[in-house]
Scaffold this active site. Structure first.
Site, short mmCIF file in Angstrom:
data_model
loop_
_atom_site.label_atom_id
_atom_site.label_comp_id
_atom_site.label_asym_id
_atom_site.label_seq_id
_atom_site.Cartn_x
_atom_site.Cartn_y
_atom_site.Cartn_z
N GLU A 71 -75.67 88.94 -23.43
CA GLU A 71 -75.10 88.56 -22.14
C GLU A 71 -74.93 89.77 -21.22
O GLU A 71 -75.25 89.70 -20.04
CB GLU A 71 -73.73 87.88 -22.34
N ILE A 91 -68.40 88.65 -26.18
CA ILE A 91 -67.13 87.91 -26.13
C ILE A 91 -67.42 86.60 -25.40
O ILE A 91 -67.68 86.59 -24.20
CB ILE A 91 -66.01 88.67 -25.39
N ASP A 92 -67.41 85.52 -26.14
CA ASP A 92 -67.54 84.22 -25.50
C ASP A 92 -66.13 83.71 -25.24
O ASP A 92 -65.31 83.61 -26.16
CB ASP A 92 -68.32 83.24 -26.37
N ASP A 218 -74.57 81.58 -25.10
CA ASP A 218 -73.41 80.70 -25.33
C ASP A 218 -73.75 79.65 -26.38
O ASP A 218 -72.85 79.09 -27.01
CB ASP A 218 -73.04 79.94 -24.04
C1 LIP Z 1 -68.18 81.18 -20.95
C2 LIP Z 1 -68.40 79.93 -21.79
C3 LIP Z 1 -67.54 78.83 -21.27
C4 LIP Z 1 -68.19 78.41 -20.03
C5 LIP Z 1 -68.22 79.56 -19.05
C6 LIP Z 1 -68.78 80.84 -19.62
P1 LIP Z 1 -68.39 83.85 -21.28
O1 LIP Z 1 -68.83 82.29 -21.54
O2 LIP Z 1 -68.29 80.03 -23.10
O3 LIP Z 1 -67.49 77.70 -22.12
O4 LIP Z 1 -67.57 77.28 -19.52
O5 LIP Z 1 -69.02 79.19 -17.98
O6 LIP Z 1 -70.18 80.82 -19.70
O7 LIP Z 1 -68.82 84.15 -19.89
O8 LIP Z 1 -66.93 83.95 -21.47
O9 LIP Z 1 -69.16 84.59 -22.28
#
Ligand code: LIP
Length: 262
Positions: A71, A91-92, A218
């Site tokens: 990412e 970090i998701d 993701d």
């Molecule tokens: C996030 C996702 C979340 C989604 C956000 C974003 P990040 O990832 O896991 O569910 O709704 O749009 O993409 O940006 O925290 O890695």
């Protein structure tokens, strides 16, 4: 990739995820230099970058022939090839991470021939390590996990996310889907991490999940964890799931998924 090589990949990914988890625990809620990316709510912290660097640096040493998609090193175009490719979200749930809401994790997927063959999702805050290898089941902290039985969408608990895309087009899709689909089930939840949403379905806590506007990092690990836990993963229009299509529809079984498809 033979089974020994895949086991080695899993072992190294787990070691790195644990190291990443320590970095996340030390810095959650303490980042001072928070940047934004595609929208004012699309956040990136120093920890996102540091975790991706750690994981990529180590994996590149061990697997110099593999490819890497992350990412934070994304430059606008993702080129997924047939080569072994690590797809990583350091970090998701970065928004959760910044706010110390515990639903954030590292997500690591491995593809060969453009197919996900291994996935790992680790949340140090929840102390949950989810893993799956193609054809070998899904696990949480080493214990097998399964989706739960659900007869029909009207008795389902659904996860859907607002996401970080704040364009008019995305707003229309989000509220349109919520009105058309969310209204028909027992409840709708949003945890703020696509990867952990997938794990909630795989672990049998919810029955369905759909989201638009995501990226392959993701979805890679979560998609195999759901499938290996016995769940169904589709494109929201009902066709086969495509890791690069930026959207997902997943459910405990195909019947429920088909009730949701648009
Ligand atoms: C996030 C996702 C979340 C989604 C956000 C974003 P990040 O990832 O896991 O569910 O709704 O749009 O993409 O940006 O925290 O890695």
């Amino acid at each position: 990739m033979n089974p020994d090589q895949l086991r080695e990949c899993e072992k190294i990914a787990i070691e790195l995820a644990k190291r990443a988890g320590l970095m996340m625990m030390e810095t959650s809620g303490r980042n001072t230099n928070i940047e934004t990316k595609l929208s004012p709510v699309d956040l990136v912290t120093e920890t996102d970058k540091a975790v991706e660097k750690l994981v990529f640096d180590e994996l590149k040493k061990r697997f110099p022939d593999h490819r890497f998609i992350g990412e934070e090193s994304f430059t606008g175009k993702v080129n997924l090839t047939d080569c072994p490719t690590w797809i990583i979200d350091p970090i998701d749930g970065t928004m959760n991470f910044v706010h110390t809401f515990p639903f954030c994790c590292i997500s690591i997927g491995l593809t060969v021939g453009k197919e996900v063959i291994f996935g790992l999702i680790y949340s140090p805050f929840l102390n949950k390590l989810y893993t799956a290898k193609k054809g070998q089941g899904a696990y949480c902290n080493g214990e097998p996990i399964h989706v739960r039985h659900c007869d029909s969408f009207k008795s389902a608990l659904l996860i859907n996310e607002l996401g970080s895309n704040r364009t008019d087009e995305h707003q229309k899709i989000y509220f349109g889907n919520l009105a058309a689909i969310g209204w028909k089930c027992q409840g709708v939840r949003s945890l703020g991490s696509a990867a952990l949403n997938a794990c909630m379905l795989a672990n049998g806590y919810v029955d369905a999940y759909f989201e638009y506007g995501l990226h392959c990092w993701d979805l890679a690990a979560g998609s195999i964890i759901i499938q290996e836990a016995g769940g169904t993963v589709l494109d929201p229009e009902g066709g086969p799931f495509n890791l690069m299509s930026r959207r997902i529809l997943a459910a405990s079984n195909e019947k429920v998924a088909r009730e949701i498809q648009v």
